[in-house]
Scaffold this active site. Structure first.
Site, short mmCIF file in Angstrom:
data_model
loop_
_atom_site.label_atom_id
_atom_site.label_comp_id
_atom_site.label_asym_id
_atom_site.label_seq_id
_atom_site.Cartn_x
_atom_site.Cartn_y
_atom_site.Cartn_z
N HIS A 412 0.75 -1.06 -0.08
CA HIS A 412 0.01 0.04 -0.13
C HIS A 412 0.89 1.09 0.13
CE1 HIS A 412 -2.95 -3.03 1.39
NE2 HIS A 412 -3.84 -2.09 0.73
N HIS A 416 1.34 1.73 -5.57
CA HIS A 416 -0.08 1.00 -5.98
C HIS A 416 -0.76 1.97 -6.21
CE1 HIS A 416 -3.57 -1.26 -4.88
NE2 HIS A 416 -3.79 -0.26 -3.81
N HIS A 454 -6.79 6.82 -2.69
CA HIS A 454 -7.41 5.98 -2.28
C HIS A 454 -6.83 5.29 -1.14
CE1 HIS A 454 -5.37 2.86 -4.22
NE2 HIS A 454 -5.94 1.90 -3.79
N ASP A 455 -5.45 5.10 -0.75
CA ASP A 455 -5.01 4.48 0.13
C ASP A 455 -3.86 5.25 0.79
OD1 ASP A 455 -5.74 1.90 0.58
OD2 ASP A 455 -4.65 1.12 -1.12
N ASP A 566 -8.75 -1.57 -7.78
CA ASP A 566 -8.15 -1.83 -6.79
C ASP A 566 -7.65 -3.06 -6.58
OD1 ASP A 566 -7.02 -0.96 -4.12
OD2 ASP A 566 -8.68 -1.25 -3.25
#
Length: 671
Positions: A412, A416, A454-455, A566
């Site tokens: 993560h 990524h 998103h992370d 994802d």
């Protein structure tokens, strides 16, 4: 164990069941051979006892500032019955001795559904490392103990028992705390057939041990008051330390209130001053995660100008990584920090519309800037800067800030994020989702931002770990989509500063719509919500094929796009997929190591000790039950994505062909 226990005058030793007698829950037909001529019952109350209670157990319990000593062991040498003993620092001893029938009735009263093996495991765990028994109340000559038995994953059963007051005679401590250990030791030595010389020597030393025990008991009687005095002093010192810490916090709070920053010419609170600094902020999530200090990467401004030229001029189909003929473009290339690296970066971006996109290579070439470069290229490819008058300076600051907020996790991380961003574009653009649901420019902007952030600030440990360890973020977000809420909140907090507010040029309605879409897409990446969202998508897929007329359908399609992106590693070419598989294994095993250190059950597929047998199973199961069903349904909606289904099947076949011969992890963390 516990054999030969003598009882004080005036008490009676409770006899165990006679051999062959009926005991509730005992099947007398299932037996094992003990000493010659003796049958020992192995089912019912004795089942599992020898496995989990190999020796007498003694435990010191500090309860509300009072110290108790607890001991438990079988009541006789044949593993029959049960004895539970409690002694306080004053020397008072409480005892409960039960025969098998009484043990069966006791268990039936509080844990009737437990098997005997589970019961003895839970019982000994409570005395060894679980929640210790609590001395609840003393009524007359009785003292009640509450014993907490863990049943199942989280369920606990409370099993109370009353112990009789046997008095304060020093011999009671010897009889009920020391002698059972001596008896257990003697029995074990006999079972192991010791040599005659050792047996004679041991027997000769018994008198010496008993004499030394008397000396020890006398020493204990003298030492306990001194220890209690020290404990009292320690509690007092601890209380003083807490009061000092509280006073220090009050002083620091006063200092923080007094300290001011200047913002827009006005004196403001220091926290507002922190906002004035802007950018990613350090946040220590867990003591087991690697500390992360956000740092901006070096940005080649000339490279960004070249990329801007490439995607602003959509009419120019000639790839820029081939020697350009336009003198202006040639001059821009010469202005970059390294022309050769720039040409390789441009070559990487040629696969931006392809599933073969390689974020690892791009990240290496840009020294950690894959997310920035990918986001920059896609923003201009979708003509969003022109559409919303986004300042390129703010666009650059925003993606630099987001990149710096990603931790250096094995999986993560910012690489990524770049990978998911590119795949989201692949689904929306080349995959034809945008034209199917007729995405607006606000939707495209929201989708690119959501995929890229998103992370953000992911600590490398999943939601379950935060919940199980009662981590700060778990408490903050009530164990609901913990990390997803955190990613979203942190980025919007960063955007409060004008230097990073990529939405500053939008009007209020546009801002609200873009924010709502980003939040919904981000929260959907929580795999805890996967079943609910996927079921909703399947039901909608079976209905009207028209997806553009209802806003909720458009949002659902966008949610499925980021969910698919994802977990799209499984649909990448095999060399890229195996690198991602190695990364996720590294991160999973880091969490598994922390769970072992915390004496927690290791999460599925996170135990590095089981890499050879579990890793391929985990990958195959993930593809069978999560990836392929979703990808196949998305390919039904968007036929252009069928190639991703085919590649995923090929990657699954790779693991199925290996099975028992799993290669070690590329980064050397395999077992």
């Amino acid at each position: 164990m516990g054999c030969g226990i003598s009882h004080p005058p005036g008490t009676t030793k409770t006899a165990g069941p006679k051999q062959g007698g009926a005991v509730e829950g005992v099947d007398s037909t299932n037996t094992r051979r003990g000493s010659p001529g003796q049958e020992v019952v192995t089912t019912g109350p004795r089942t599992g006892k020898e496995e989990h209670m190999r020796a007498p157990i003694i435990k010191e319990v500090d309860q509300d500032g009072k110290v108790y000593y607890l001991a438990t062991y079988p009541a006789d040498a044949d593993m029959g019955g049960l004895t539970i003993v409690c002694r306080d620092v004053g020397g008072t001893v409480w005892v409960k001795t039960m025969a098998d029938t009484e043990v069966a009735e006791w268990k039936k009263s509080g844990a009737p559904n437990m098997s005997w093996k589970t019961f003895w495991r839970a019982f000994t765990t409570a005395f060894v490392r679980g929640e210790p028994p609590r001395a609840v109340a003393t009524t007359g000559n009785k003292r009640r103990l509450d014993i907490s038995l863990k049943s199942g994953k989280d369920q606990r059963l409370l099993l109370p028992i009353e112990l009789a007051n046997f008095g304060t005679d020093a011999n009671l401590t010897f009889t009920y705390f020391y002698l059972p250990f001596l008896d257990s030791y003697t029995l074990r030595k006999k079972q192991r057939a010791p040599s005659e010389d050792l047996l004679e020597a041991t027997e000769a030393n018994i008198n010496i041990w008993e004499a030394r025990t008397e000396d020890i008991l006398a020493s204990i009687d003298q030492t306990v008051p001194k220890v209690e005095q020290l404990r009292s002093k320690a509690r007092t010192a601890n209380q003083e330390q807490l009061e000092s810490a509280e006073n220090l916090e009050k002083v620091e709070k006063s200092v923080r209130k007094a300290k001011k920053y200047c913002m827009h010419g006005k004196s403001v609170h220091h926290l507002d001053g922190l906002y004035n600094e802007g950018g990613a902020r350090p946040f220590q999530h867990l003591k087991w995660s690697k500390e992360h200090e956000p740092a901006l990467i070096q940005c080649d401004e000339a490279l960004l100008k070249v990329i801007t030229h490439k995607y602003e001029n959509t009419q120019d189909k000639a790839p820029l990584h081939i020697s350009p003929t336009d003198p202006a473009v040639a001059n821009m290339l010469e202005a970059t920090q390294d022309r050769e690296v720039t040409m390789k970066v441009l070559a990487c971006l040629e696969s931006l519309d392809d599933i073969h996109f390689n974020p690892f290579e791009l990240d290496k070439l840009t020294e950690g800037g894959a997310l920035l470069v990918t986001a920059w290229a896609l923003t201009y490819k979708y003509n969003l800067c022109s559409q919303f008058s986004i300042d390129p300076y703010i666009l650059r600051n925003f993606w630099l800030g987001v990149t710096s907020g990603y931790h250096d996790n094995p999986y993560h991380n910012a690489t990524h994020a770049a990978d998911v961003l590119q795949c989201t574009h692949y689904i929306i653009g080349p995959g034809k989702l945008s034209s199917l649901v007729r995405l607006k420019k606000e939707d495209e902007l929201a989708a690119l931002i959501a995929a890229g952030i998103h992370d953000y600030d992911h600590p490398g440990f999943n939601n379950s770990f935060h919940t199980r360890t009662q981590a700060y973020l778990g408490i903050l977000y009530n164990d609901r989509s913990i990390l997803e809420n955190h990613h979203c909140a942190c980025v919007f907090e960063m955007m409060r500063h004008p230097r990073y507010n990529i939405l500053s040029s939008l009007n209020d309605d546009q801002k609200k719509e873009v924010r709502d879409t980003i939040v919904e897409m981000l929260l959907s990446t929580d795999m805890g919500n996967h079943a609910k969202i996927f079921s909703q998508f399947r039901r909608r897929l079976a209905e009207n094929p028209e997806w553009h007329s209802r806003r909720e359908d458009v949002r659902l399609a966008m949610v499925m796009a980021i969910k698919m992106a994802d977990i799209s590693n499984c649909s990448r070419p095999q060399d890229l997929y195996l690198r991602w598989a190695d990364c996720i294994a590294s991160e999973f095993y880091n969490q598994g190591d922390a769970e072992l250190r915390l004496a927690l059950t290791v999460s599925p597929f996170m135990d590095r000790r089981k890499h050879n047998c579990d890793f391929s199973k985990g990958q195959i199961s993930f593809m069978n039950y999560i990836v392929l069903p979703m990808f196949e349904d998305m390919a039904q909606l968007l036929p252009c994505l069928q190639s991703m289904v085919v590649q995923c099947e090929q990657n699954k076949s790779y693991w199925e062909s290996l099975r028992e011969n799993i290669p070690p992890l590329l980064q050397g963390i395999g077992v």
